[in-house]
Design an enzyme around this catalytic site. Structure first.
Site, PDB file in Angstrom:
ATOM      1  N   HIS A   1       2.677   7.253   1.307  1.00 36.80           N
ATOM      2  CA  HIS A   1       3.900   6.978   0.344  1.00 36.80           C
ATOM      3  C   HIS A   1       3.573   7.653  -0.767  1.00 36.80           C
ATOM      4  O   HIS A   1       4.417   7.577  -1.869  1.00 36.80           O
ATOM      5  CB  HIS A   1       3.726   5.483  -0.195  1.00 36.80           C
ATOM      6  CG  HIS A   1       2.445   5.056  -0.643  1.00 36.80           C
ATOM      7  ND1 HIS A   1       1.427   4.985  -0.014  1.00 36.80           N
ATOM      8  CD2 HIS A   1       2.278   4.635  -1.594  1.00 36.80           C
ATOM      9  CE1 HIS A   1       0.354   4.429  -0.460  1.00 36.80           C
ATOM     10  NE2 HIS A   1       0.903   4.129  -1.870  1.00 36.80           N
ATOM     11  N   ASP A   2       2.142   8.371  -0.878  1.00 37.07           N
ATOM     12  CA  ASP A   2       1.819   9.249  -2.273  1.00 37.07           C
ATOM     13  C   ASP A   2       2.006  10.764  -1.728  1.00 37.07           C
ATOM     14  O   ASP A   2       2.250  11.556  -2.708  1.00 37.07           O
ATOM     15  CB  ASP A   2       0.230   9.045  -2.428  1.00 37.07           C
ATOM     16  CG  ASP A   2       0.182   7.748  -2.971  1.00 37.07           C
ATOM     17  OD1 ASP A   2       1.078   7.095  -3.606  1.00 37.07           O
ATOM     18  OD2 ASP A   2      -0.964   7.189  -2.661  1.00 37.07           O
TER      19      ASP A   2
ATOM     20  N   GLU B   1      -9.406   4.226   0.795  1.00 37.64           N
ATOM     21  CA  GLU B   1      -8.657   5.364   0.304  1.00 37.64           C
ATOM     22  C   GLU B   1      -9.750   6.328  -0.668  1.00 37.64           C
ATOM     23  O   GLU B   1      -9.994   5.543  -1.754  1.00 37.64           O
ATOM     24  CB  GLU B   1      -7.154   4.977  -0.459  1.00 37.64           C
ATOM     25  CG  GLU B   1      -6.503   6.095  -1.189  1.00 37.64           C
ATOM     26  CD  GLU B   1      -5.535   6.039  -2.195  1.00 37.64           C
ATOM     27  OE1 GLU B   1      -4.741   6.678  -2.588  1.00 37.64           O
ATOM     28  OE2 GLU B   1      -5.473   5.222  -2.944  1.00 37.64           O
TER      29      GLU B   1
ATOM     30  N   ASP C   1      -7.051   0.316  -1.687  1.00 40.59           N
ATOM     31  CA  ASP C   1      -6.562   1.413  -2.674  1.00 40.59           C
ATOM     32  C   ASP C   1      -7.638   1.810  -3.636  1.00 40.59           C
ATOM     33  O   ASP C   1      -8.277   1.123  -3.861  1.00 40.59           O
ATOM     34  CB  ASP C   1      -5.751   0.440  -3.643  1.00 40.59           C
ATOM     35  CG  ASP C   1      -4.596   1.401  -4.211  1.00 40.59           C
ATOM     36  OD1 ASP C   1      -3.988   2.263  -3.722  1.00 40.59           O
ATOM     37  OD2 ASP C   1      -4.754   1.378  -5.563  1.00 40.59           O
TER      38      ASP C   1
ATOM     39  N   ASP D   1      -2.388  -4.295   2.029  1.00 42.64           N
ATOM     40  CA  ASP D   1      -3.013  -3.249   0.876  1.00 42.64           C
ATOM     41  C   ASP D   1      -3.832  -3.956  -0.184  1.00 42.64           C
ATOM     42  O   ASP D   1      -3.264  -4.987  -0.876  1.00 42.64           O
ATOM     43  CB  ASP D   1      -1.746  -2.381   0.189  1.00 42.64           C
ATOM     44  CG  ASP D   1      -2.036  -0.893  -0.060  1.00 42.64           C
ATOM     45  OD1 ASP D   1      -3.164  -0.839  -0.762  1.00 42.64           O
ATOM     46  OD2 ASP D   1      -1.156  -0.136   0.375  1.00 42.64           O
TER      47      ASP D   1
HETATM   48  C1  GLC Z   1      -3.295   4.876  -4.731  1.00 40.63           C
HETATM   49  C2  GLC Z   1      -1.850   4.401  -3.988  1.00 40.63           C
HETATM   50  C3  GLC Z   1      -0.945   4.786  -5.037  1.00 40.63           C
HETATM   51  C4  GLC Z   1      -1.184   4.221  -6.604  1.00 40.63           C
HETATM   52  C5  GLC Z   1      -2.471   4.099  -6.852  1.00 40.63           C
HETATM   53  C6  GLC Z   1      -2.718   3.273  -8.042  1.00 40.63           C
HETATM   54  O1  GLC Z   1      -3.629   5.846  -4.613  1.00 40.63           O
HETATM   55  O2  GLC Z   1      -1.752   4.872  -2.833  1.00 40.63           O
HETATM   56  O3  GLC Z   1       0.485   4.685  -4.831  1.00 40.63           O
HETATM   57  O4  GLC Z   1      -0.201   4.667  -7.353  1.00 40.63           O
HETATM   58  O5  GLC Z   1      -3.751   4.041  -5.916  1.00 40.63           O
HETATM   59  O6  GLC Z   1      -2.909   2.009  -7.364  1.00 40.63           O
END
Ligand code: GLC
Length: 543
Positions: free
Chosen positions: A316-317, A242, A200, A98
């Protein structure tokens, strides 16, 4: 079009804190993941997206990194990490790291230096702004985790930007030194033999805070091309961004091979469909299955050869998919298998989130004290202050809160689900006695074996990877589509409801079954009564 390994495999996401604890401290760790590699090999995956394992004070569970080249002590050591990469490789599994580079932790050495004053060489690694004329925050930018995105640094009288928590200061990507430092760090990991990066909130790195532009800033793609050249370009690594705001047009900018940026992006259009337009993720409306079908189908057809899809229901979100859009009680098994079949039969690289393969469900709470996630906690306090009732806020957290997916992995029916011998950092879902890996492995009809079968089918049938996609017109809550490849056609059907429904597809005759979530054999689709959450794939001839 050149073919890549990352198009052919299925990726499994591990959230290390909740996967497997090897030393009884209640927190999952790297030796725990190594211990479970045979299980993942049995499932058949080709890669693990590992949520962050770097050194971190854990304000946002590792998404706030204080040292990119060290491992969080709770998770183990760099030697454990190297062992994980090596042991996984022996089983044909690559490790996808990640990459969290929109921001660091406020405890990162760079930020500690930057706070020392305006003249510090690291000052410009972050985004600073003077107060507005009225002495308040520089502008209206908000944090994803509630409230303003600006935090006052008393010592210098300036504010720093944090699009997430105030312990996650945003890096200043306009500074070439920041970019070089990130590329050096990426190469450090590439040299360790990893398989790629999940990036991310990568769509935020081109932000222009003074204009309140955050996503899709003007220099975003320039930076990604530069990153590609400086790090993973030409190395056959998987890179997945992402990108919350991506449309198919935007996704092509990232993933068109000719542009040399990323392998693919996670798009979230379908994930926003149960949210009231213009409101926040907590404000829900019922899912329109027709809209879901059309959104997914559009992504299937629009990228063409100018991009590649990633396919997912969970991470995980996000909440557990069967609790969100399926039926996590009476039809838990059937609906979990339906989501598996519908997703893995689409075109793109499928991602499975830990526990999805055994049908884990949301984990409701009755009080905010049971909630660990910073996003839910901040929202709770913000909404209480705005006059929302506790009940309404907790109801929203139970539907959409991130802890739903973060409860410990349910390995067996022993205490704490076999996740830890100690006290887990987040309570285990009480349904672990019925829903767990041991039970799933012992039952030849379990959800686990549907996932295993889908992954195996993908290895045997190039159609699943390369075939064209066509959405069929059927009643709203029946999702039906075709995949066609080199003269072969597969029909995929799913009944997205608790009711029986009639399927009429007289234009196809069934040649052979491929996969089905109910026991009986399908010989015809001309007139068929679909059971609740029934889903199948059959090889057909088009009449
Ligand atoms: C992304 C991650 C999330 C995190 C955010 C800030 O959305 O998936 O879990 O809180 O970025 O890093």
């Amino acid at each position: 079009m050149k073919k890549h390994w990352w198009q052919e495999v299925v990726i499994y996401q591990v959230y290390p804190r909740s996967f497997k604890d090897s030393d009884g401290d209640g927190i999952g760790d790297l030796p725990g993941i190594i211990e479970k590699l045979p299980y993942l090999e049995k499932l058949g995956i080709g890669g693990i997206w590992l949520s962050p394992v770097y050194q971190s004070p854990n304000d946002d569970n590792g998404y706030d990194i204080s040292d990119y080249e060290n491992i969080m002590a709770e998770f183990g050591t760099m030697a454990d990490m190297e062992q994980l990469i090596a042991e996984a490789a022996k089983r044909g599994i690559k490790i996808i790291m990640d990459l969290v580079v929109n921001h660091t932790s406020d405890e990162h050495r760079w930020f500690v230096e930057a706070k020392k004053g305006r003249e510090n060489p690291y000052r410009d690694y972050y985004v600073w702004a003077d107060p507005a004329k009225d002495g308040g925050v520089p502008n209206g930018l908000g944090s994803t985790f509630s409230g303003t995105a600006w935090e006052l640094d008393e010592a210098s009288g300036q504010y720093y930007l944090h699009l997430f928590s105030k312990k996650q200061p945003d890096l200043n990507w306009e500074n070439p030194q920041v970019r070089q430092a990130v590329y050096d760090m990426m190469n450090f990991w590439i040299d360790k033999g990893i398989g790629g990066f999940r990036m991310d909130v990568i769509d935020l790195i081109g932000k222009i805070p003074e204009k309140e532009i955050t996503g899709n800033g003007p220099k975003l793609h320039e930076y990604l091309q530069e990153m590609n050249q400086a790090t993973f370009g030409g190395k056959e690594l998987l890179t997945v961004g992402e990108t919350w705001g991506a449309t198919p047009e935007i996704a092509k900018l990232y993933s068109n091979p000719a542009r040399q940026e990323l392998s693919m992006v996670f798009q979230f259009e379908h994930m926003g469909l149960d949210q009231e337009p213009g409101k926040e993720k907590w404000d829900l409306q019922p899912l329109d299955v027709g809209a879901l079908k059309h959104a997914l189908a559009r992504w299937q057809t629009e990228l063409g050869s100018e991009g590649w899809n990633s396919l997912f229901w969970e991470n995980h979100d996000l909440p557990r998919i069967i609790s969100r859009w399926g039926n996590d009680s009476r039809y838990r098994e059937a609906s979990a298998k339906l989501f598996a079949i519908l997703l893995h039969m689409m075109k793109g690289t499928p991602y499975v989130y830990q526990g999805e393969e055994i049908g884990m469900t949301n984990a409701p709470v009755t009080d905010i004290s049971e909630v660990a996630d910073i996003e839910s906690r901040n929202m709770y306090h913000e909404r209480l202050a705005k006059g929302f009732t506790k009940e309404a806020i907790l109801a929203a957290i139970n539907k959409k809160g991130r802890d739903n997916a973060r409860t410990p992995m349910q390995w067996d029916a022993t205490k704490e689900a076999g996740f830890t011998t100690g006290t887990p950092w987040l309570a285990v879902n009480p349904n672990y006695r019925e829903i767990n890996v041991a039970a799933a492995l012992a039952d030849p009809n379990s959800i686990f074996y549907t996932y295993q079968q889908l992954i195996k089918l993908r290895k045997e049938h190039p159609l699943m990877i390369w075939g064209d996609f066509e959405l069929l017109s059927t009643p709203t809550t029946i999702f039906a589509y075709l995949r066609r490849y080199e003269g072969e056609t597969w029909l995929v059907v799913g009944n997205f409801s608790d009711d029986t429904q009639e399927l009429h597809l007289p234009q196809f005759s069934v040649l052979a079954p491929v996969i089905h979530n109910y026991p009986e054999k399908i010989t015809s689709v001309a007139h068929r009564l679909l059971a609740p959450w029934e889903a199948f794939t059959v090889k057909v001839r088009e009449e």
